[in-house]
Each structure stands twice: as structure tokens, then as C-alpha cells.
Write an enzyme that holds these catalytic residues in place. Structure first.
Site, PDB file in Angstrom:
ATOM      1  N   VAL A  13      46.686  37.779  65.386  1.00 49.90           N
ATOM      2  CA  VAL A  13      48.056  37.308  65.631  1.00 49.90           C
ATOM      3  C   VAL A  13      48.978  38.505  65.823  1.00 49.90           C
ATOM      4  O   VAL A  13      49.112  39.344  64.933  1.00 49.90           O
ATOM      5  CB  VAL A  13      48.576  36.439  64.462  1.00 49.90           C
ATOM      6  N   LYS A  21      47.750  31.394  68.163  1.00 48.01           N
ATOM      7  CA  LYS A  21      48.340  32.277  67.147  1.00 48.01           C
ATOM      8  C   LYS A  21      49.308  31.504  66.257  1.00 48.01           C
ATOM      9  O   LYS A  21      49.365  31.720  65.039  1.00 48.01           O
ATOM     10  CB  LYS A  21      49.063  33.436  67.832  1.00 48.01           C
TER      11      LYS A  21
END
Ligand SMILES: NC(=O)c1ccc[n+]([C@@H]2O[C@H](COP(=O)([O-])OP(=O)(O)OC[C@H]3O[C@@H](n4cnc5c(N)ncnc54)[C@H](OP(=O)(O)O)[C@@H]3O)[C@@H](O)[C@H]2O)c1
Length: 435
Positions: A139, A212
Site C-alpha cells: 500500500v 490498496k
């Protein structure tokens, strides 16, 4: 963690030697002494795997055992950690991670697709065996947002996380704004420069950002990863004229991922947004990513940095390896996988906020009154109305913004407007977020 007592080198096997894999090996080589100083032991690469053995990757692989098959690499004897840098939610990446956990190895991965689809199950499997799954790199690349939320903000209840989670989209939107060029033109350039893939759909259709966001939501709220509940829209329909209007109205256009606790449940959405020019996130341009978290004690925290690329992503992967080498242990998503609490997803129709709408309408008497009536019938109150120039009998762009309203009402009004004979293109809507 099973290795916490060890003082010998941490032995790792790396599956995938592309942009990220080669970056990790370079970092480990260059910073070997620094890493040893920081965690009291060396990190040693004992095995590697990729598709083509002959490819020059700019790193010395002579001391590592080569595997053509990454799944076989996961079973290499004496390995403490398997680092999965292949990619993809299924196939060899998933099989490699699963076998690694079965064989009692910790896992570090940059694979957001894998975690978005299988994160909760993998976390449960790892934790049951006393193993770690590190995924900082999955992420926002080099930004330490997972540790930031999970460790740094562990004393807070988080009510919202939002951010620019895809550098390719942010680059394209920034170029469109600063050069006035159209989407297709800028995308073609981004592909030439290596900022966009040959098949760019995962990025520009918002799927990568949604992967994400689903991971961030789980870490922020202590819920199972719920990718299927993310509402996803990409940036294909953002046009050059939208940037002119946004500018005139005091906004910037960004593709954002937003996760919020609301009275209806947990909202997870990825779509283009207009944000006030003065909002900190509006100033994050080009390939940069940003994440803003709202905690009850800390208030608002902003993280900005490079969301992709060899160096930043390797930095995040190695931070996870250093945690393991130090014997630090944290539940994968902040609370133990067995205690992640299911939460009701809030439907997109329940979103409340204001809207920007762009219409192409034939310039003749009564058309605007029809648009206004469709809005009024759904109790949508218009705030501003912009029509630049006149061209009687021809199609002209007309832009309006609304006061706060419910998404369901807005969608009904837009469906009525789209059906009007004088509206010649599907209405385009961008949600306005007042951060
Ligand atoms: N690139 C970034 O900036 C970035 C940022 C954050 C996260 N990530 C994530 O990191 C992961 C890797 O991305 P990347 O950009 O490094 O990808 P990449 O450059 O395409 O590298 C993928 C690597 O996996 C190997 N590979 C592919 N299929 C394989 C198979 N069946 N068996 C064995 N090896 C196989 C490839 O081998 P060959 O080299 O021999 O073809 C290559 O070394 C992905 O999950 C991605 O989403 C990337």
C-alpha cells in the site's frame, strides 16, 4: 515470533526479481552493514526465483540458489522468510505464500491483489502458526502507512482514511491539469515514460487503488479485508474541460480512495473527486501518493511519498524484513485475524455530499428548465450553474454543482436528465469532497 531468539543471519528466499525484487536485493547489498547494526544480525539471501534465469538484473545472484519454480523455492531448507514479489491474486504468487506458511516461514510481500482477495485467510493461517506476513510495500509503496496506522496510531479509533493510492492516475490527472491535454494523449505519454503499463486498465479503472483501499480499511477499522464492497470508478471519463471548470470553482481533481465509518456502516470507495484547492491532498501532484488518517486522539495525520518504483518499494519490503529480524511481532491487520469484526458495508447510494455535473446539451430555450426540474423533483438543490458562451441550436457544455444531497437522489435525477432528447452525451458526475 519463532526467530526472536536467533542471532545468526536471517535467511530469506526471494520469489520475483523484477522492479521490486531487484530493488530489494540492491538495497540489502548496499545497506548490509547498516541493517546489521540496526537489527543485530545480517539478512542473507539464500535462494531466488524468476522466470528467465539468464536476464541481467543488475545484482549479484551467484551466492543464492536458483529456482525456476517459486513454489519449490518456498520449501528451500533453512529459510526463515519467503519474500513474494511476483504479483497477481492467484497462481504462483498465492501458491508460494501458502506453501511458505505451511512450511513455517514468515512471508513478506508487496502484492496488494493477493491481500485484497485473500488477506484475511492468509493472516489467519499465518497467525495460527505464529508467523508474520509483512505487507508494508503493498500500500502506497515507500510510505510507511501500514506501520503508521497499525503501530503509530494504535491508541486511536480511526474514523476515516483517504488518499491518493495510485501514482499513475495522479500523474495523468496532474498532466491533464497542467498541460490542458486530453486523457488519451497523456496516457499514451505516460506509457512511453514507463509510468503506465502497456495494459493500464488496473490502474486507470481504479482497481489497483481499490486493492490498496481494502487493505487500509482492514488495518484502520479492524475489519476483515472486504474488497468486493469497494465501489470503484476510474478516470477514463475525466475530460480536459473538467479541469477548467474545477479550477474556476476552486477545486482540483484527484482519484481518491476513501474509507469511512458512517451511520450506515463502512463506506469504501474509489472514484475521481473534486477537492478544495486549499486541502493538503490537492497539492500532492505527479506520481506521489498521499494518505490522510483521522484518529480520535491524534486528529488528522498526513503521509506523503512515492507510491511505487524500485527504491521506495524496496525500502518498505526491507523494513518488514528488519521487523522480523528484530523479532517484532504485530497482528497482521492490527488485531488478531480471528478477532477482526465483520462490519456492515455502507452502500454507495447512501453517500451524502455535493456533486459536480457536466452535461452536453443542445442550446435552445427550455433545456435548462428541464434540467432544473429533474433536480428539483429529487430534492436536489443546485448551488452553481455555469454555461460559457452560447451556440443556438448546437451542443454546448453546461456545468452545475449541488448542495449536499444523497447519492441515490442524484443518480435518479441524472437518469431523468440523460433521457432528455436535448442532452446529447451521458451526464458526467464528479463527487465533491470537502476535506
Ligand atoms: N513496481 C512497483 O513500483 C510496485 C510497487 C508496489 C507494489 N508492487 C507489487 O510488487 C509485485 C512485483 O511487482 P514488480 O513491479 O516488481 O513486477 P515485475 O517487474 O513484473 O516482476 C515480476 C517478477 O516475477 C517473476 N515472475 C513472474 N511470473 C513468474 C512465475 N510464474 N514464476 C517465477 N517468477 C515469475 C518475473 O520473472 P522475470 O523477471 O524472469 O520475467 C519478475 O522477476 C507485484 O505484486 C506488484 O503489485 C510493485
Amino acid at each position: 515470533m519463532s526467530d526472536s531468539h536467533k542471532t545468526g543471519p536471517l535467511k530469506i528466499a526471494v520469489a520475483g526479481l523484477g522492479t521490486v525484487g531487484a530493488g530489494v536485493l540492491k538495497l540489502l547489498e548496499r545497506q548490509a552493514d547498516l541493517i546489521e547494526q540496526r537489527c543485530g544480525r545480517r539478512i542473507e539471501v539464500v535462494a531466488v526465483s524468476a522466470r528467465s534465469r539468464g536476464k541481467d538484473r543488475g545484482v549479484d545472484l551467484s551466492t543464492a540458489e536458483w529456482y525456476d519454480d517459486p513454489v519449490a523455492l518456498a520449501a528451500h531448507p533453512g529459510v526463515d522468510v519467503v519474500v513474494e514479489l511476483i504479483g497477481g491474486s492467484e497462481g504462483p504468487a498465492k501458491e508460494t505464500v501458502e506453501l511458505a506458511l505451511e512450511r513455517g516461514r514468515h512471508v513478506v510481500t508487496a502484492n496488494k491483489a493477493l491481500l485484497a482477495h485473500h488477506g484475511t485467510a492468509l493472516a489467519a493461517k499465518a497467525e495460527a502458526a505464529g508467523l508474520a506476513i509483512g505487507f508494508e510495500a503493498a500500500v502506497a509503496g515507500g510510505i510507511p502507512i501500514i506501520k503508521g496506522l497499525r503501530e503509530g496510531l494504535a491508541g486511536n479509533r480511526v474514523s476515516e482514511v483517504h488518499g491518493i493510492l495510485n501514482g499513475t492516475c495522479n500523474y495523468i490527472l496532474t498532466e491533464m491539469r497542467t498541460t490542458g491535454r486530453d486523457f488519451a494523449d497523456v496516457l499514451a505519454d505516460a506509457q512511453k515514460l514507463g509510468y503506465a503499463e502497456a495494459d493500464p486498465s488496473f490502474d486507470i479503472d481504479g482497481v489497483d487503488a481499490a486493492h490498496k483501499l481494502a487493505i487500509l480499511t482492514s488495518v484502520a477499522f479492524g475489519t476483515p479485508v472486504d474488497f468486493k464492497s469497494v465501489h470503484v470508478e476510474g478516470i477514463r471519463h475525466v475530460s480536459a474541460v473538467d479541469f477548467d471548470y474545477a479550477d474556476a470553482l476552486g477545486y482540483r481533481i484527484k482519484l481518491l480512495g476513501i474509507a469511512r465509518r458512517t451511520d450506515h456502516g463502512i463506506e469504501q470507495r474509489v472514484h475521481p473527486c473534486m477537492v478544495p484547492k486549499a486541502a493538503p491532498i490537492a497539492a500532492v501532484d505527479g506520481v506521489f501518493n498521499a494518505v490522510i488518517a483521522q484518529g480520535d486522539f491524534v486528529d488528522r495525520v498526513l503521509f506523503v511519498g512515492r507510491g511505487a518504483g524500485e527504491g521506495p518499494t524496496a525500502s518498505a519490503v526491507v523494513a518488514d524484513l528488519i521487523d522480523i529480524a528484530r523479532g517484532r511481532s504485530t497482528p497482521t491487520f492490527g488485531v488478531p485475524a480471528a478477532q477482526l469484526s465483520e462490519a456492515q458495508p455502507s452502500p454507495m447510494e447512501a453517500r451524502r455530499g455535493s456533486y459536480y455535473v457536466r452535461l452536453m446539451v443542445v442550446d435552445r430555450p427550455g433545456v435548462i428548465a428541464d434540467v432544473a426540474a429533474a433536480m428539483r423533483d429529487q430534492n436536489v438543490s443546485m448551488e452553481q450553474f455555469l454555461q460559457r458562451g452560447r451556440a443556438p441550436g448546437e451542443a454546448v457544455p453546461v456545468v452545475l454543482t449541488t448542495h449536499d444531497t444523497e447519492e441515490a437522489a442524484m443518480q435518479r435525477a441524472l437518469a431523468t436528465i440523460a433521457d432528455k432528447e436535448s442532452v446529447v452525451e451521458p451526464p458526467r458526475m464528479i463527487r465533491i469532497e470537502q476535506f
